[in-house]
Write an enzyme that holds these catalytic residues in place. Structure first.
Site, PDB file in Angstrom:
ATOM      1  N   GLU A  50       0.851  -1.183   0.000  1.00 26.40           N
ATOM      2  CA  GLU A  50       0.000   0.000   0.000  1.00 26.40           C
ATOM      3  C   GLU A  50       0.882   1.227   0.000  1.00 26.40           C
ATOM      4  OE1 GLU A  50      -3.727  -1.815   2.594  1.00 26.40           O
ATOM      5  OE2 GLU A  50      -2.362  -0.389   3.524  1.00 26.40           O
ATOM      6  N   ASP A  61      -5.024   9.031  11.098  1.00 25.96           N
ATOM      7  CA  ASP A  61      -3.683   8.510  11.362  1.00 25.96           C
ATOM      8  C   ASP A  61      -3.116   8.983  12.687  1.00 25.96           C
ATOM      9  OD1 ASP A  61      -2.862   6.885   9.052  1.00 25.96           O
ATOM     10  OD2 ASP A  61      -3.322   8.716   7.939  1.00 25.96           O
ATOM     11  N   TYR A 175     -10.699  -4.659   4.040  1.00 21.40           N
ATOM     12  CA  TYR A 175      -9.699  -4.229   5.019  1.00 21.40           C
ATOM     13  C   TYR A 175     -10.427  -4.007   6.333  1.00 21.40           C
ATOM     14  CZ  TYR A 175      -5.717  -1.465   6.848  1.00 21.40           C
ATOM     15  OH  TYR A 175      -4.660  -0.990   7.575  1.00 21.40           O
TER      16      TYR A 175
END
Lengths: 282, 403
Positions: A50, A61, A175
């Site tokens: 990725e 994040d 995912y």
């Protein structure tokens, strides 16, 4: 026509082996360095890579990838230059590649232009962190027309109904976010992860990759019996940060590349010798 | 920029093409739960009674609609009324929404609230409501804003809130929202995110507007009682856009009422020097529709879709995106938007202080400056309601340095 991602998961399933997906932020500390890192990761056995597209406001994040995004933006990285990098990687490797981006840079390039350039460069799939299944109709139609897998995130808070809906929007793999958290390495896997994986399995036949907080061979050993792939991100990004702390010199980049390869090799080793779906799953 | 294709059919919370829900999946079910709780609260008589009671007895509603005699005489144009949200408990309109969402957090069984703040007024309102309702409160604030709004930091801490300094990005409101969203993603099961403006993913832009709409409801009744006619113009400053939408909402159906939002023009039109998202007509560059922090709206950004840094002397207006309903009102030409400079806002603040005896917040001073700049287009027959959204105590340091 199967994408490289789909081919790879088919191979992994036949071998009964857990896949290792590596995430790094493209352009950290430079795109030339990222090219070397990707090739090192692929050589060490990473099954999918990725490439994170840096964004000014990475709200999903944790600190490690936030800092990587800042370094990458500082080095002048844009979505267009990451797509160019994919083309350069393709000249040397057939490793399956996923672009991992926040939605706005894609939207500003324009969906059609983005999908066309990404396909031409040779990427295999796209994951947009803050694009939900609900908002994705045009995105999925256009990316599918360009033979790009659309990977969506499932979360511990997603209901069974939503997991099914998300999976129906996904191709390549699903995912699954392991915990309610931002990205970042953690010591232990959450206790409720097996239950989450069982719910996801019931919702889809797609391969399932688990990410967020995965960093150690021990995590991978456990996941072998449960998932199809483990995503390791912040732990790799931290290796790059450590090796290039005093500046992105040629030797620092080489050291980072070796550290990344070593990390993936150890995870891959654990994947081969840990529990496997072949033994555990029906 | 490429063609932006947007589906409206499947997406709730849209204002024309704007709005929607663009968040990490972890937050989707919590957003649905919030939407459900909010919809139930709307028709829940005991919730509404509690809300009204707190607005009245704790916050101090209704606020006056004051005829500004000396300001009207000084400017020599329209009759000017000030909606005195600055007189509310905690000093700004932000308390209206904080009470509404605080009660919702209690209703949803969430013991912890988090909030972002720029000028500190929403942080203070959140800390106040949390203390009043017995909730834990954490407020995220950029370090740049903590310096320029130090009084509000001290107030939040006295109220028992934890103020977390945000060092990332431009260290202002946008970065505080990023950090609050990271907290929410992590602690979502115990925590309600008390977002302070008409921003973010659905249902926030609708819910915050509804909690602020009391401003316009009161104003409409008050002006009809005082002047026996509707106003010709509404004016308010626009950061995210909660005080302005709160004033505008009740008047949307009154086609004769012009609505004007005033943005932060900062130091000039170049990207990075201002926070004007809907004032391209005045030469403020860099705004295009895009996705930021959960919603699709006009966003100040570069060619690559990276969000721009902004500048305004006013911490509450210093933000690169605008509430999606404002984007839609602008496209429809139902509301007009323009920007005034830092300097014009400072001068307007001093003028209001000396003509009316009111020191306004720097944010609200932008609305005053916007009115001054619009005078050539106004006549003595015009009737203006200007939302004085907050008071200036928090800005005394800036005023003493620069005026």
């Amino acid at each position: 026509m199967r994408t490289r991602i789909q081919e790879r998961f088919r191979g992994l399933r036949e071998a009964g082996e857990l896949g290792i997906i590596g995430y790094i932020t493209a352009g950290d500390p430079s795109l030339d360095a990222t090219l070397k890192f990707v090739l090192a990761l692929a050589q060490a056995g990473a099954d999918v890579i990725e490439l994170g597209v840096p964004f000014s406001d990475p709200l999903a994040d944790g600190p490690t990838i936030q800092r990587a995004s800042e370094r990458a933006l500082k080095s002048g990285t844009t979505l267009a230059s990451v797509i160019e990098l994919v083309g350069r990687i393709r000249k040397a490797s057939q490793v399956p590649l996923v672009l991992f981006s926040y939605y706005n840079p894609i939207l500003q390039m324009g969906l059609e232009k983005f999908a066309n350039a990404t396909e031409t460069a040779g990427a295999d799939g796209v994951l947009a962190t803050d694009l939900t299944a609900e908002e994705s109709d045009d995105y999925r139609r256009i990316l599918a027309a360009h033979h790009l897998d659309t990977i969506f995130l499932g979360a511990p808070t997603s209901t069974d109904e939503r997991l099914a809906k998300i999976a129906a929007c996904s191709s390549g793999f699903l995912y699954l976010i392991s915990r309610t958290a931002v990205t970042g390495a953690k010591d232990a896997l959450p206790d409720d992860l097996p239950a989450l994986l069982r719910r996801a399995r019931a919702a889809t036949r797609l391969p399932i990759a688990v990410g967020f907080g995965i960093s150690l061979p021990g995590h991978v050993s456990v996941l072998g019996g449960l998932a199809d792939a483990a995503v390791v991100g912040s732990a790799l990004v931290a290796e790059i940060e450590k090796a290039t702390k005093t500046g992105p010199s040629g030797s620092a980049i080489d050291a980072a590349g070796s550290a990344l390869a070593e990390k993936v090799r150890s995870l891959k080793e654990a994947a081969r010798h840990g529990l496997s779906r072949r033994e555990v799953a029906p | 920029m490429g063609t932006i294709v947007q589906s409206t059919a499947t997406a709730p919370g849209r204002f024309g093409p704007y709005g929607g829900r663009y968040v990490p999946e972890t937050l989707m079910v919590p957003l649905f739960e919030l939407e459900r709780a909010y919809e139930q609260a709307k028709s829940d008589a005991s919730f509404q009674a509690q809300f009204q009671s707190l607005l009245k007895n704790f916050a101090g509603r209704p606020t006056p609609l004051q005829f500004a005699l000396r300001l009207t005489e000084k400017l020599g144009g329209p009759r000017i009324y000030l909606k005195r949200e600055d007189l509310l408990h905690t000093g700004a309109h932000k308390i209206n929404n904080a009470i509404g969402q605080g009660l919702l957090a209690v209703k949803m069984g969430k013991p912890r609230i988090i909030a972002e703040t720029g000028a500190g007024q929403h942080g203070v309102a959140s800390a106040t409501v949390a203390a009043h309702l017995g909730l834990e409160c954490v407020v995220y604030m950029g370090t740049e804003d903590m310096t320029r709004q130090a009084l509000n930091v001290a107030r939040m801490r006295m109220l028992g809130a934890q103020v977390v300094a945000v060092e990332s990005g431009s260290r202002t409101l946008k970065d505080a929202i990023n950090e609050a969203m990271r907290d929410w993603v992590t602690n979502v099961r115990s925590t309600h995110y008390l977002l302070g403006s008409v921003l973010g993913a659905h249902p926030y832009p609708v819910m915050v507007r509804d909690f602020q709409a009391v401003i316009g409801r009161e104003s409409r009744a008050q002006i009809l009682a005082a002047e026996k006619r509707l106003p010709t113009h509404l004016m308010a400053c626009v950061g995210g856009g909660s005080n302005s939408i709160g004033l505008f909402h009740e008047f949307l159906r009154d086609a004769s009422v012009k609505m004007i939002g005033i943005e932060a023009g900062g130091r000039g039109g170049q990207l990075g020097e201002h926070a004007a998202r809907l004032a391209a007509h005045q030469g403020f560059t860099g705004a295009r529709p895009g996705v930021l922090q959960g919603t699709y709206t006009y966003v100040l950004q570069n060619e690559d879709g990276q969000i721009a840094t902004t500048h305004s002397i006013s911490a509450g207006l210093d933000y690169p995106a605008i509430g999606p309903e404002h984007a839609w009102l602008a496209d429809q030409r139902r509301a007009e938007y323009s920007a005034v400079s830092d300097q014009a806002a400072l001068e307007a603040a001093r003028m209001l202080a000396r003509t009316e005896g009111i020191i306004p917040a720097l944010e609200s001073a932008h609305a005053i400056a916007g009115l001054v700049e619009r005078l050539p287009k106004l006549t003595k027959d015009d009737l203006v309601i200007l939302n004085l959204s907050g008071r200036g105590d928090k800005d005394m340091d800036t005023y003493s340095r620069l005026l």
